[in-house]
Design an enzyme around this catalytic site. Structure first.
Site, PDB file in Angstrom:
ATOM      1  N   HIS A   1      -5.751  -2.191   5.052  1.00 41.83           N
ATOM      2  CA  HIS A   1      -5.692  -1.003   4.202  1.00 41.83           C
ATOM      3  C   HIS A   1      -4.977  -1.320   2.896  1.00 41.83           C
ATOM      4  CE1 HIS A   1      -1.889  -1.005   6.185  1.00 41.83           C
ATOM      5  NE2 HIS A   1      -1.598   0.266   6.138  1.00 41.83           N
TER       6      HIS A   1
ATOM      7  N   HIS B   1       0.843  -1.198   0.000  1.00 46.73           N
ATOM      8  CA  HIS B   1       0.000   0.000   0.000  1.00 46.73           C
ATOM      9  C   HIS B   1       0.875   1.243   0.000  1.00 46.73           C
ATOM     10  CE1 HIS B   1       0.850  -0.528   4.382  1.00 46.73           C
ATOM     11  NE2 HIS B   1       0.888   0.805   4.385  1.00 46.73           N
TER      12      HIS B   1
ATOM     13  N   HIS C   1       4.640   7.148   2.805  1.00 47.64           N
ATOM     14  CA  HIS C   1       5.458   5.937   2.633  1.00 47.64           C
ATOM     15  C   HIS C   1       4.873   4.987   1.602  1.00 47.64           C
ATOM     16  CE1 HIS C   1       2.686   4.494   5.940  1.00 47.64           C
ATOM     17  NE2 HIS C   1       2.698   3.398   5.219  1.00 47.64           N
TER      18      HIS C   1
ATOM     19  N   TYR D   1      10.042   1.329   9.733  1.00 46.54           N
ATOM     20  CA  TYR D   1      10.085   2.380   8.724  1.00 46.54           C
ATOM     21  C   TYR D   1      11.519   2.838   8.490  1.00 46.54           C
ATOM     22  CZ  TYR D   1       5.032   3.039   8.957  1.00 46.54           C
ATOM     23  OH  TYR D   1       3.680   2.862   8.879  1.00 46.54           O
TER      24      TYR D   1
ATOM     25  N   HIS E   1       1.637  -0.983  14.969  1.00 51.32           N
ATOM     26  CA  HIS E   1       0.609   0.045  14.888  1.00 51.32           C
ATOM     27  C   HIS E   1      -0.629  -0.387  15.675  1.00 51.32           C
ATOM     28  CE1 HIS E   1       2.637   2.379  11.892  1.00 51.32           C
ATOM     29  NE2 HIS E   1       2.617   1.434  10.985  1.00 51.32           N
TER      30      HIS E   1
ATOM     31  N   GLU F   1       8.165   1.262   4.195  1.00 55.39           N
ATOM     32  CA  GLU F   1       7.772   0.450   5.346  1.00 55.39           C
ATOM     33  C   GLU F   1       7.869  -1.005   4.942  1.00 55.39           C
ATOM     34  OE1 GLU F   1       3.524   0.209   6.241  1.00 55.39           O
ATOM     35  OE2 GLU F   1       3.949  -0.165   8.357  1.00 55.39           O
TER      36      GLU F   1
END
Lengths: 93, 307
Positions: free
Chosen positions: B199, B152, B214, B255, B246, B265
């Protein structure tokens, strides 16, 4: 101080040593100093923008969106892409 | 097939300051396969991806995002979504096949946060993709961080609600999770899925448009996140933060930055999302825990550095 290293002084701040071929921002981090903001360390984000007001240096590639050619000629640089050739005096902000 | 319309993130094209340096980073450190280099652009594929490429790097004098693309299930979906984008007042360009090697025609649009997106239906299969007949776990043992796929992007801009609205109302994405300032109703972060993942794209509030926060790659396990951390230290890759987890999406993550300052990431885990799941919400006062579940505090660098 190691052989071939230069003294980097920050106007109104501290000082640290930076080797030949070492990038000023990374030398600052290695020495535990924090006068210059640390972002991507790759010339892309612009957080470590400073002005060299004394001394000689070379630079690596920097985003022109962060340092224009005109600014570059006036001594503005991204500290993550600066290699000292002599002792440097640097202005932050 | 229950997953229809927009089915997955496809590829991202990033600008880099030095293509040779960037190739070493993405090929040898993240572990992508270098597919081709042509006309100042390098194309990469992760070992577990079927399609020809998912990462494109273009040498330029600035870093940042050129465009992100999503794949749709079939060619006629392109006409369908073009019409719906136009109905929603979004300008659409039709890009004939051939702009990128191995990719069919594309529908291109801009969001209110000045991010460029492509939709496409056709891409050649990769010569180094996963086997399908008595398939071994990989054809050749993965290198570097062993990224399995491009996963993503997270994008920065001002009116992220307006950008998210296009993804929800026109492209049929779901908002899986949000970071909300309840005193004003402002959305500080919006996480969107077109699939079963927590996501597929995220928008994060920031005072300037068109930025990328990112580009993310999936890893197989939490152990692989530790292995990525070892590679970051061994090769003096610019670390941002991690390994950590997260709260939002629950991904286990690290990261770092590519040699031009684009944030990468690598992560594993995160929950599965189904379209009937209630939307998850984090209050702005808990943003620290939402973003960094272990540290429970944001960092200036994570919030302000982008390309």
């Amino acid at each position: 101080m190691t052989t071939g290293s230069h003294r980097i002084r920050i106007v109104g701040g501290g000082e640290f040593s930076c080797g030949e071929g070492e990038r000023v921002l990374l030398a600052m981090e290695r020495c535990g100093s924090s006068d210059i903001g640390v972002g991507c360390r790759g010339g892309g984000c612009g957080i470590c923008r400073v002005r060299v007001v004394g001394g000689d240096y070379t630079t690596g590639k920097m985003s022109v969106a962060k340092i224009s050619e005109t600014e570059r000629a006036a001594g503005f640089v991204l500290a993550c892409r600066v290699f000292p050739v002599s002792d440097l005096l640097i202005e932050v902000g | 097939m229950a997953l229809t319309g927009v089915i997955s993130p496809g590829y991202v094209q990033l600008r880099v300051l030095d293509l040779d340096e960037a190739i070493v980073h993405y090929r040898d450190r993240i572990g992508l396969n270098l597919v081709s280099v042509e006309d100042g652009r390098a194309f990469f594929q992760a070992f577990d991806e079927f399609d020809r490429h998912s990462i494109i790097l273009r040498e330029a004098d600035t870093a940042g995002l050129d465009r992100m693309a999503f794949k749709v299930a079939k060619d006629s979906d392109l006409d369908h979504f073009a019409e719906r984008l136009l109905d929603a007042g979004v300008h659409v360009d039709v890009i004939p096949a051939g702009e990128d090697p191995g990719v069919g025609r594309k529908i291109r649009f801009n969001t209110p946060t000045s991010h460029v997106f492509d939709l496409y239906a056709e891409m050649e299969l990769s010569e180094t993709g996963p086997a399908v007949r008595n398939p071994d776990v990989w054809i050749a043992e993965p290198r570097g961080m062993r990224a399995t796929r491009f996963d993503h992007c997270a994008l920065n801009g001002v009116d992220i609600s307006a950008s998210a609205k296009i993804f929800v109302e026109v492209l049929d994405f779901s908002v899986t999770e949000e970071l909300v300032d309840e005193s004003t109703g402002a959305r500080l972060g919006i996480f969107l899925s077109c699939s079963n993942k927590a996501h597929d794209v995220a928008f994060l509030g920031y005072p300037e448009d068109g930025r990328i926060h990112h580009t993310s790659f999936n890893l197989e396990s939490w152990h692989d996140v530790g292995h990525a951390a070892d590679i970051i230290s061994r090769y003096d890759i610019s670390l941002d933060i991690g390994p950590t987890r997260h709260g939002i999406t629950r991904g286990q993550t690290i990261y770092f930055f590519d040699p031009s300052g684009n944030r990468n990431e690598t992560f594993s885990g995160g929950y599965f999302y189904y379209p009937d799941n209630p939307r998850r919400m984090w209050q702005a006062e808990n943003a620290g825990k939402a973003i960094f579940y272990y540290e429970k505090a944001l960092t200036d660098r994570f919030m302000t550095v982008n390309t």
